[in-house]
Write an enzyme that holds these catalytic residues in place. Structure first.
Site, PDB file in Angstrom:
ATOM      1  N   ASN A  30       0.870  -1.169   0.000  1.00  0.00           N
ATOM      2  CA  ASN A  30       0.000   0.000   0.000  1.00  0.00           C
ATOM      3  C   ASN A  30       0.912   1.226   0.000  1.00  0.00           C
ATOM      4  O   ASN A  30       1.570   1.515   0.997  1.00  0.00           O
ATOM      5  CB  ASN A  30      -0.919  -0.007   1.227  1.00  0.00           C
ATOM      6  CG  ASN A  30      -1.839   1.202   1.277  1.00  0.00           C
ATOM      7  OD1 ASN A  30      -1.445   2.312   0.953  1.00  0.00           O
ATOM      8  ND2 ASN A  30      -3.074   0.989   1.707  1.00  0.00           N
TER       9      ASN A  30
ATOM     10  N   GLU B  35      -4.027   1.719  -2.857  1.00  0.00           N
ATOM     11  CA  GLU B  35      -4.207   3.132  -2.518  1.00  0.00           C
ATOM     12  C   GLU B  35      -3.335   4.026  -3.412  1.00  0.00           C
ATOM     13  O   GLU B  35      -2.549   4.849  -2.941  1.00  0.00           O
ATOM     14  CB  GLU B  35      -3.927   3.384  -1.026  1.00  0.00           C
ATOM     15  CG  GLU B  35      -4.716   4.549  -0.493  1.00  0.00           C
ATOM     16  CD  GLU B  35      -4.662   4.720   1.021  1.00  0.00           C
ATOM     17  OE1 GLU B  35      -5.180   5.740   1.495  1.00  0.00           O
ATOM     18  OE2 GLU B  35      -4.128   3.837   1.721  1.00  0.00           O
TER      19      GLU B  35
ATOM     20  N   ASP C  43      -4.121  -4.938   1.049  1.00  0.00           N
ATOM     21  CA  ASP C  43      -4.446  -4.310   2.328  1.00  0.00           C
ATOM     22  C   ASP C  43      -5.885  -4.703   2.640  1.00  0.00           C
ATOM     23  O   ASP C  43      -6.829  -4.152   2.085  1.00  0.00           O
ATOM     24  CB  ASP C  43      -4.293  -2.795   2.204  1.00  0.00           C
ATOM     25  CG  ASP C  43      -4.713  -2.050   3.464  1.00  0.00           C
ATOM     26  OD1 ASP C  43      -5.137  -2.712   4.439  1.00  0.00           O
ATOM     27  OD2 ASP C  43      -4.632  -0.809   3.474  1.00  0.00           O
TER      28      ASP C  43
ATOM     29  N   ASN D 112      -7.349  -4.439   5.587  1.00  0.00           N
ATOM     30  CA  ASN D 112      -7.942  -3.617   6.643  1.00  0.00           C
ATOM     31  C   ASN D 112      -8.665  -4.464   7.685  1.00  0.00           C
ATOM     32  O   ASN D 112      -9.732  -4.102   8.184  1.00  0.00           O
ATOM     33  CB  ASN D 112      -8.888  -2.562   6.048  1.00  0.00           C
ATOM     34  CG  ASN D 112      -8.182  -1.257   5.737  1.00  0.00           C
ATOM     35  OD1 ASN D 112      -7.379  -0.771   6.523  1.00  0.00           O
ATOM     36  ND2 ASN D 112      -8.444  -0.701   4.556  1.00  0.00           N
TER      37      ASN D 112
ATOM     38  N   ASP E 108      -1.925  -6.177   6.159  1.00  0.00           N
ATOM     39  CA  ASP E 108      -1.579  -6.525   4.777  1.00  0.00           C
ATOM     40  C   ASP E 108      -1.334  -8.032   4.716  1.00  0.00           C
ATOM     41  O   ASP E 108      -0.459  -8.549   5.411  1.00  0.00           O
ATOM     42  CB  ASP E 108      -0.339  -5.758   4.331  1.00  0.00           C
ATOM     43  CG  ASP E 108      -0.548  -4.252   4.427  1.00  0.00           C
ATOM     44  OD1 ASP E 108      -1.057  -3.670   3.462  1.00  0.00           O
ATOM     45  OD2 ASP E 108      -0.225  -3.673   5.487  1.00  0.00           O
TER      46      ASP E 108
ATOM     47  N   ASP F  94       2.807   4.681   5.051  1.00  0.00           N
ATOM     48  CA  ASP F  94       2.599   4.182   6.402  1.00  0.00           C
ATOM     49  C   ASP F  94       2.507   2.655   6.444  1.00  0.00           C
ATOM     50  O   ASP F  94       2.412   2.065   7.528  1.00  0.00           O
ATOM     51  CB  ASP F  94       1.367   4.824   7.059  1.00  0.00           C
ATOM     52  CG  ASP F  94       0.163   4.914   6.136  1.00  0.00           C
ATOM     53  OD1 ASP F  94       0.209   4.343   5.032  1.00  0.00           O
ATOM     54  OD2 ASP F  94      -0.828   5.569   6.513  1.00  0.00           O
ATOM     55  N   HIS F  95       2.558   2.009   5.287  1.00  0.00           N
ATOM     56  CA  HIS F  95       2.641   0.553   5.192  1.00  0.00           C
ATOM     57  C   HIS F  95       4.052   0.153   4.756  1.00  0.00           C
ATOM     58  O   HIS F  95       4.710   0.889   4.008  1.00  0.00           O
ATOM     59  CB  HIS F  95       1.676   0.002   4.142  1.00  0.00           C
ATOM     60  CG  HIS F  95       0.230   0.191   4.470  1.00  0.00           C
ATOM     61  ND1 HIS F  95      -0.598  -0.862   4.817  1.00  0.00           N
ATOM     62  CD2 HIS F  95      -0.551   1.302   4.484  1.00  0.00           C
ATOM     63  CE1 HIS F  95      -1.820  -0.413   5.018  1.00  0.00           C
ATOM     64  NE2 HIS F  95      -1.824   0.902   4.835  1.00  0.00           N
TER      65      HIS F  95
END
Length: 256
Positions: free
Chosen positions: A7, A34, A147, A149, A218, A247-248
């Site tokens: 991501n 994303e 991802d 989530n 993930d 941030d991943h």
């Protein structure tokens, strides 16, 4: 064969980090999520210059998924999931690379919950499960990378208490994920680290990276035919700590 889920949290903002990763690690397949880029503004030329072909399903400013393949062009099989015609989110793309079927998945976040966004998340997971069942019926090596989530277990987060009200950790989210796994998929990172404690995401807020306050959302799921080729899995954590990083962190599985 190294297959990566990454991501990037905005491919244009993160393009130097992505090209850096491709150059240094030379993964065979990369599933991006994303993108936050329309189809027209996807940086295809930069990706090709790094040695990768690509297929992508973009959306301006939000969502967006892509599949990159080293030295070849992925053969697109499907974009989007059936079951909700009015859904315009770009969250799923599927392609074939060197005999492997691979999907890049960006599952809805679902916050705030309860509410329509959480309901959409659960419906989307059910639509994914339907497609996953169709893929399993092909009896081919398949990887569902993305991802999700979903924090699948208590030991997949730095703090159960901090995340207890989040859509990522609700019983309904976990149950939907387990129903998917129960079809016959193998969670590759969980297979490699059965005790948990391995993070793939660290928020930009509250010094989460510096405190190692992360969680695992993930996932790379393998069909039985792909799981038979499982060699290793891991997280390229150091890339989260670089300047202007996503941030991943890139999360990967290696198949023979």
């Amino acid at each position: 064969m190294k297959i990566v889920s990454y991501n990037v949290n905005g491919i244009k903002a993160r393009l130097p980090r992505l090209v850096e990763y491709l150059t240094e690690q030379q993964p065979d397949i990369v599933c991006l999520q994303e993108l936050k880029s329309s189809d027209e503004t996807f940086p295809e030329a930069d990706i090709r210059a790094a040695g990768y072909g690509a297929v992508w399903h973009g959306q301006k400013a939000f969502n967006g998924v892509a599949i990159l393949a080293k030295g070849s062009d992925p053969i697109e099989r499907q974009r989007g999931l059936a079951g909700e015609d009015e859904d315009e989110h770009s969250r799923y793309i599927e392609a074939e690379v060197d005999g492997l079927v691979v999907a890049s998945i960006y599952l809805p976040n679902g916050n705030p919950q309860p509410g329509p966004k959480f309901d959409y998340k659960l419906r989307w997971m059910e639509r994914l499960r339907t497609r996953a069942g169709e893929l399993l019926a092909e009896e081919r090596p398949v990887a569902l990378a993305g991802d999700y989530n979903v924090i699948t277990n208590d030991d997949d987060t730095f703090s159960v208490r901090a995340m207890q009200d989040d859509a990522l950790m609700q019983p309904q989210s976990r149950e939907a994920y387990r129903r998917l796994l129960a079809q016959g998929w193998t969670d590759s990172l969980r297979t490699r680290f059965p005790g948990g404690g391995v993070w793939t995401f660290w928020d930009y807020q509250a010094g989460a990276w510096q405190r190692d306050a992360g969680f695992r959302i993930d996932h790379l799921l393998l069909s039985p035919e792909a799981a038979d080729r499982f060699v290793d899995a891991g997280v390229d954590k150091e890339y989260r700590g670089r300047e202007k990083a996503s941030d991943h962190a890139p999360t990967w599985v290696r198949l023979s």
